[in-house]
Design an enzyme around this catalytic site. Structure first.
Site, PDB file in Angstrom:
ATOM      1  N   CYS A 113       1.154   5.097   6.260  1.00  0.00           N
ATOM      2  CA  CYS A 113       1.665   4.448   5.046  1.00  0.00           C
ATOM      3  C   CYS A 113       2.953   5.121   4.567  1.00  0.00           C
ATOM      4  O   CYS A 113       2.917   6.156   3.906  1.00  0.00           O
ATOM      5  CB  CYS A 113       0.605   4.513   3.949  1.00  0.00           C
ATOM      6  SG  CYS A 113       1.152   3.848   2.370  1.00  0.00           S
ATOM      7  N   CYS A 159       3.334   5.476   0.839  1.00  0.00           N
ATOM      8  CA  CYS A 159       2.566   6.569   0.208  1.00  0.00           C
ATOM      9  C   CYS A 159       3.194   7.933   0.479  1.00  0.00           C
ATOM     10  O   CYS A 159       3.222   8.792  -0.384  1.00  0.00           O
ATOM     11  CB  CYS A 159       1.140   6.640   0.752  1.00  0.00           C
ATOM     12  SG  CYS A 159       0.382   5.096   1.126  1.00  0.00           S
ATOM     13  N   ASP A 160       3.639   8.138   1.726  1.00  0.00           N
ATOM     14  CA  ASP A 160       3.948   9.502   2.155  1.00  0.00           C
ATOM     15  C   ASP A 160       5.428   9.786   2.442  1.00  0.00           C
ATOM     16  O   ASP A 160       5.793  10.932   2.694  1.00  0.00           O
ATOM     17  CB  ASP A 160       3.121   9.829   3.414  1.00  0.00           C
ATOM     18  CG  ASP A 160       1.627   9.719   3.135  1.00  0.00           C
ATOM     19  OD1 ASP A 160       1.230  10.027   1.999  1.00  0.00           O
ATOM     20  OD2 ASP A 160       0.869   9.315   4.034  1.00  0.00           O
TER      21      ASP A 160
END
Ligand code: NDP
Length: 326
Positions: free
Chosen positions: A134, A137-138
């Site tokens: 992701c 997200c990261d």
């Protein structure tokens, strides 16, 4: 324990919780079997900036917590467990968890989809230590770092372009020499000076498990069989998603990619509805999942009402009964 319910909802992502809010407000006293990754995919996301109503964005886990509270406020019951088996051959449908046996007149499936992974042992060992599924997200953690993205679809190329906001260099590894991604997405990535490509190639290994973090990727060219090693700080796997439909195989009609086939939100079995990513290969958004969750709750409500009026489980009086649900 044996539990009898008018409506049970499988899954506690945006689809399942929206269905629960609507059904609870319609006095159906729904039961949500949350799954062990409660809250669904939004719980592994950071900022959500496209869910209407939050002009400054909201964290994914916080959004799911609020939805959970909202469903609970109107009387939803929750079980924190996975459904182990489902029998849809007759109504009431039967669901087994590790400790309960649930009989339910109607069922809403909102079990979502999961990111596909390459299946390398090093990939799972280094997940969260440089391996991610992701970018949203990261990506933030890879400021001025060198990262790789695996895949040749829209997700891979969109994530590659997104990652250039943080990373100093992004290399896309794709197993063919042409992209599955749309032309516009491919062009956007190709024209970004920070994005590089290694084509006709697959990831053979991710290093270094012993150090407990990503230090390099080993790549094999499928045409020449040549293996090369490239220093890396992170690797993002973006090779698509897999719908969570194992429990329903052979019981519900599925698409060739394994998603539940729906007409609106109705499945091939009367009384079973599907909402969110488990039946949506295209949009896959929190807001579309919420929308279909609402539709599924209304359909379940109308079916239950029709059958109560008829005094049995026969055909509903009207397949499209409209009710004011505000
Ligand atoms: P796709 O299935 O479209 O693409 C998956 C990619 O991963 C393909 O290039 C595939 O290769 C590759 N792949 C699959 N398995 C492996 C493997 N084991 N090893 C190496 N490579 C592998 O998934 P996406 O998530 O990219 O997209 C899903 C849907 O969502 C699509 O309809 C897409 O258009 C849509 N989408 C739209 C976006 C937008 O418009 N903004 C953004 C993101 C997604 P190959 O091509 O060889 O099969």
């Amino acid at each position: 324990m044996i539990i009898n319910k008018k409506l049970t909802i499988l899954g506690s992502g945006s689809a399942g919780l929206t269905a629960a809010i609507y059904a609870a407000r319609a006095n159906l006293e729904p039961l949500v079997i949350q799954g062990l990754q409660a809250g669904g995919q939004l719980t592994i996301t950071s900022d959500v900036e496209n869910f209407p109503g939050f002009p400054n964005g909201i964290l994914g886990p916080e959004l799911m917590e609020e939805m959970h509270k909202q469903a609970e406020r109107f009387g939803t019951q929750f079980i924190y467990d996975n459904a182990e088996s489902v029998d849809l051959s007759q109504r009431p449908f039967k669901i087994k968890t590790s400790s309960d046996e649930i009989y339910t007149d109607t069922l809403i499936i909102g079990t979502g989809a999961s990111a596909k992974l390459l299946g390398l042992p090093s990939e799972s060992k280094l997940m969260g230590h440089g391996v991610s599924a992701c970018a949203t997200c990261d990506g933030f953690f890879f400021r001025d770092k060198e990262v790789f993205v695996v895949g040749g679809g829209d997700t891979a190329l969109e994530e590659a372009t997104f990652l250039t906001r943080f990373a100093s260099k992004v290399t896309v590894i794709h197993r063919r020499d042409s992209f599955r991604a749309s032309a516009i997405m491919a062009k956007r990535a190709q024209s970004n000076p920070k994005v590089h490509f290694i084509l006709d190639s697959v990831v053979e290994d991710i290093l270094d498990v012993e150090q407990g973090q990503v230090t390099a990727v080993r790549i094999r060219n499928l045409k020449t069989n040549e293996v090369s090693e490239h220093a890396a700080d992170g690797i993002f796997i973006a090779i698509g998603h897999k719908p969570n439909t194992e429990l329903f195989a052979g019981q519900l009609e599925l698409t060739e990619n394994g998603y539940i086939k729906t007409h609106g939100v109705k499945t091939s079995v009367k009384g079973v509805f599907a909402a969110g990513d488990v039946q949506d290969e295209l949009y896959r958004q929190a807001i579309t999942a919420a929308g279909t969750g609402c539709m599924a709750a209304l359909e379940a409500q109308w079916l239950i009402e029709n059958e109560a009026e008829e005094g049995g489980k026969g055909e509903g009086k009207s397949e499209a009964k409209h009710a004011c649900t505000h």
